[in-house]
Every structure is written in structure tokens, then in C-alpha cells.
Design a protein around this motif. Structure first.
Motif, PDB file in Angstrom:
ATOM      1  N   THR A  51       0.844  -1.196   0.000  1.00 38.41           N
ATOM      2  CA  THR A  51       0.000   0.000   0.000  1.00 38.41           C
ATOM      3  C   THR A  51       0.878   1.244   0.000  1.00 38.41           C
ATOM      4  N   LEU A  71       0.639   5.187   0.560  1.00 42.93           N
ATOM      5  CA  LEU A  71      -0.227   6.220   1.131  1.00 42.93           C
ATOM      6  C   LEU A  71       0.214   7.579   0.602  1.00 42.93           C
ATOM      7  N   THR A 118      -1.805  -1.017  -3.985  1.00 44.14           N
ATOM      8  CA  THR A 118      -2.958  -0.163  -3.708  1.00 44.14           C
ATOM      9  C   THR A 118      -2.443   1.225  -3.347  1.00 44.14           C
ATOM     10  N   LEU A 160      -3.463   5.097  -1.898  1.00 48.86           N
ATOM     11  CA  LEU A 160      -4.447   5.943  -1.223  1.00 48.86           C
ATOM     12  C   LEU A 160      -4.342   7.355  -1.781  1.00 48.86           C
ATOM     13  N   ALA A 172      -8.116   9.071  -7.539  1.00 46.49           N
ATOM     14  CA  ALA A 172      -8.232   7.617  -7.384  1.00 46.49           C
ATOM     15  C   ALA A 172      -8.808   6.973  -8.642  1.00 46.49           C
ATOM     16  N   THR A 203      -9.853   5.957  -1.669  1.00 51.35           N
ATOM     17  CA  THR A 203      -9.763   7.193  -0.894  1.00 51.35           C
ATOM     18  C   THR A 203      -9.936   6.959   0.611  1.00 51.35           C
ATOM     19  N   GLU A 204     -10.210   5.742   1.016  1.00 48.13           N
ATOM     20  CA  GLU A 204     -10.395   5.419   2.431  1.00 48.13           C
ATOM     21  C   GLU A 204      -9.156   4.722   2.977  1.00 48.13           C
ATOM     22  N   PRO A 205      -8.512   5.277   4.007  1.00 47.41           N
ATOM     23  CA  PRO A 205      -7.297   4.665   4.557  1.00 47.41           C
ATOM     24  C   PRO A 205      -7.492   3.215   5.001  1.00 47.41           C
ATOM     25  N   ALA A 236      -7.451   0.990   2.069  1.00 47.41           N
ATOM     26  CA  ALA A 236      -6.116   0.933   1.474  1.00 47.41           C
ATOM     27  C   ALA A 236      -5.190   0.016   2.265  1.00 47.41           C
ATOM     28  N   TRP A 283      -3.659   7.684  10.624  1.00 47.30           N
ATOM     29  CA  TRP A 283      -3.443   6.316  10.142  1.00 47.30           C
ATOM     30  C   TRP A 283      -2.933   5.358  11.208  1.00 47.30           C
TER      31      TRP A 283
END
Length: 333
Positions: free
Chosen positions: A6, A8, A29, A31, A38, A62-64, A67, A90
């Protein structure tokens, strides 16, 4: 074996590094803060940051929480001065035990902490899990698959080796280094020297001036890094000289470009507006680097001059004259 990774942050460097990881065969993925970014990433582009670059298949949300669900490695791709704020949001979502990779290059204002120290503090992350990425990493060139090398600074060598395996491609060659301090100080302070080079270029000075600033800038960075416990050899490698040359010489460098705008008479606010959301880390790191130098009893003349131009209204041409007018001394002092 490929990994679920991921990233971020969906800026230029975060996107370029996500591309590297996807090209290396990982499930990536990203974020993003905005839905339109996105959606663009999921469709194979990020026109706001890397126009005309075709991206490999990757998932973007768009959602932590979405992600980070199932992530086996996490990459932090946000600016150094917003790391703490983001980690506060986070912190409870970060998977335990996974490696945390930092793409940010800076020194936090106020605390004067390096990015790995901010991550350990604000994210409650064991320092051994943190990997700092440094080296010549101009995002657009990386995204265009132009050959480059980076260095992964990590206390725990095995974690750096694992990331090395996960990110090596035909155009992206990673090295490892256990000198985290040297890697991070080199990465943070080169932005300050790049601002100085941009100012000099904007004033019409040529290659001799740039070479002088790069060389003396490297000496300045090395003095600070060694005072903080770094190995001086680290600064002669990718995290020091390599990153410095790229950032100080390329028109793709945000910090160098920012400096040319200041030399043309723009204020910091005007230059930031012209950057369209792209962050020139050196604008804030010049202040924290200068203060860190003072705390460590290290002379930082270039950082001092850049700070005064950016934050005290000093005239760029007068600052160049001031640097040249310093007391003569042996080169190695």
C-alpha cells in the motif's frame, strides 16, 4: 515472492514509486485524497502529477482503512511536514510488524526530527521496521523508466533486502545501507542546496557557480550528518552526492525551479502558487537544517543564506555576495 503493498499518497513521487512496485510484479494499492485522482489511477493515469505517463494496473482508493487492509508493506508518500498529521489519522490502521517505507525527504520544523524519527514517534513504529528511501529520484524520470538507482536506509538489513527484491526492475536499481542518519540527512539537505543552485541560475550564473554550490553544499551536509552520527562515506554515495547532483542540476527539480523563481523577484507565496500544489521541501527544511546545525555546533552557511532569502526577505544577489565574501580558509575545514 510478490507482495501486497500500500502506498499512502498519490503525488508525483508516490505515483512513480507505486509504478515501480507494480512493474516489479507486486499487487499495489494507492491511497488518494481526491476521488478523481483515485479514479484516474485505477484507469491507468495521474494527469495532475504525471501527465502522459501510462501506469500499470493498480488499485486506488480514498479510504485509509480500505487501502491498508491486508497490506504486507506500507509506503508513506506524503511531504515531510505533514507526516505527523497523517500518521495521527493512520496510526490505528497500520498493520503490525510490516515494514514502513518513507519516501519523504525533510527535517520536521520544531522537533528537528528526521522523517524516520517522526514515523517512530507519531506512528508508534519500532525504528527497526522503518526504511528510508534516498538517492536521485526525480519522479518524472522514474515514471518514464529512465535508469536510476536508489538506496534503502534501514537499521534492520533484512528488511531493506526484502524491499530491494520487491522493487528491482530493468530501470530501477536499489542498494541497501544501514546508515539511516546519513541517508536521511543527505536526502533532506540536498533540497536546500538545490534552492541555492536555483537562485544562482536565476541570477544568470553558470556552471562554475553551480559546481561550487554543489561541492560546498556536500561538505556542509557531510559535516552535519557526521556530527549526528552518520558515516561520511554515505554522503559520497547515492543519498549524498547522487541525490545532490540530480536535484541541483535538473529543471525537473521542484526545489531548483523554486529557487529560480525567487531569484526572479517572486515571493515565497507567489512561487508556491506557481508550483500548483507541488511541494518544494527545501523551503521549510532550510530552517530546520539551519537550526539542527546550530544545535550540533556545525557551520551551515548555505542553509543560513537560503533561510534568510525564503523567510526573512533577504535579497538573493546580496546573499551570493555574502557567501563569496566569507573568510578564506582551507578547503577541508
Amino acid at each position: 515472492m510478490p507482495s501486497r503493498i500500500t502506498v499512502l499518497g498519490a503525488g508525483s513521487w508516490g505515483t512513480a514509486y507505486a509504478k515501480v512496485l507494480a512493474d516489479a510484479g507486486n499487487e499495489v494499492t494507492v491511497l488518494a485524497r481526491r476521488t478523481e485522482v483515485a479514479e484516474a489511477l485505477s484507469a491507468g493515469s495521474n494527469p495532475g502529477y504525471l501527465p502522459d505517463v501510462a501506469l500499470p494496473r493498480m488499485r486506488a482508493v480514498t479510504e485509509p482503512g480500505a487501502a491498508l487492509d491486508g497490506a504486507e508493506l506500507v509506503v508513506l508518500a506524503v511531504p515531510s511536514q505533514s507526516l505527523r498529521e497523517n500518521l495521527a489519522a493512520w496510526r490505528g490502521l497500520l498493520p503490525p510488524d510490516v515494514s514502513i517505507v518513507s519516501l519523504a525527504k525533510g527535517i520536521e520544523l520544531g522537533t528537528l526530527q528526521r522523517c524516520s524519527e517522526v514515523i517512530a514517534d507519531a506512528g508508534a513504529i519500532e525504528p527497526e521496521r522503518i526504511i528510508a528511501v534516498s538517492g536521485p529520484n526525480l519522479a518524472r524520470e522514474v515514471a518514464a523508466e529512465q535508469p536510476t538507482a536508489v538506496v534503502y536506509g534501514a537499521r534492520e538489513h533484512e528488511r531493506a533486502v526484502r524491499l530491494q527484491e520487491l522493487s528491482k526492475t530493468a530501470y530501477f536499481r536499489p542498494y541497501t545501507n544501514q546508515d539511516v542518519i546519513g541517508c536521511e540527512i543527505g536526502g533532506a539537505c540536498k533540497n536546500v542546496i538545490a534552492l541555492a543552485c536555483g537562485i544562482a541560475t536565476g541570477l544568470g550564473f553558470g556552471a562554475n557557480t553551480t559546481a561550487t554550490l554543489v561541492t560546498r553544499g556536500l561538505a556542509e551536509i557531510t559535516r552535519l550528518a557526521v556530527a549526528l552520527g552518520a558515516d561520511p562515506m554515505t554522503l559520497s554515495g547515492l543519498a549524498g552526492l547522487g541525490d545532490l547532483v540530480a536535484t541541483c542540476s535538473s529543471p525537473l527539480s521542484r526545489n531548483r525551479t523554486f529557487g529560480t523563481r525567487l531569484a526572479a523577484g517572486e515571493t515565497v507565496a507567489m512561487a508556491q502558487k506557481a508550483a500548483h500544489g507541488q511541494v518544494a521541501e527545501g523551503v521549510k527544511s532550510c530552517s530546520s537544517a539551519r537550526e539542527l546545525g546550530r544545535r550540533s555546533h556545525v557551520d551551515m552557511p548555505i542553509a543560513d543564506v537560503v533561510h534568510r532569502v525564503c523567510h526573512e526577505g533577504a535579497v538573493p544577489r546580496a546573499m551570493v555576495a555574502e557567501l563569496l565574501g566569507r573568510e578564506a580558509k582551507p578547503e577541508r575545514d
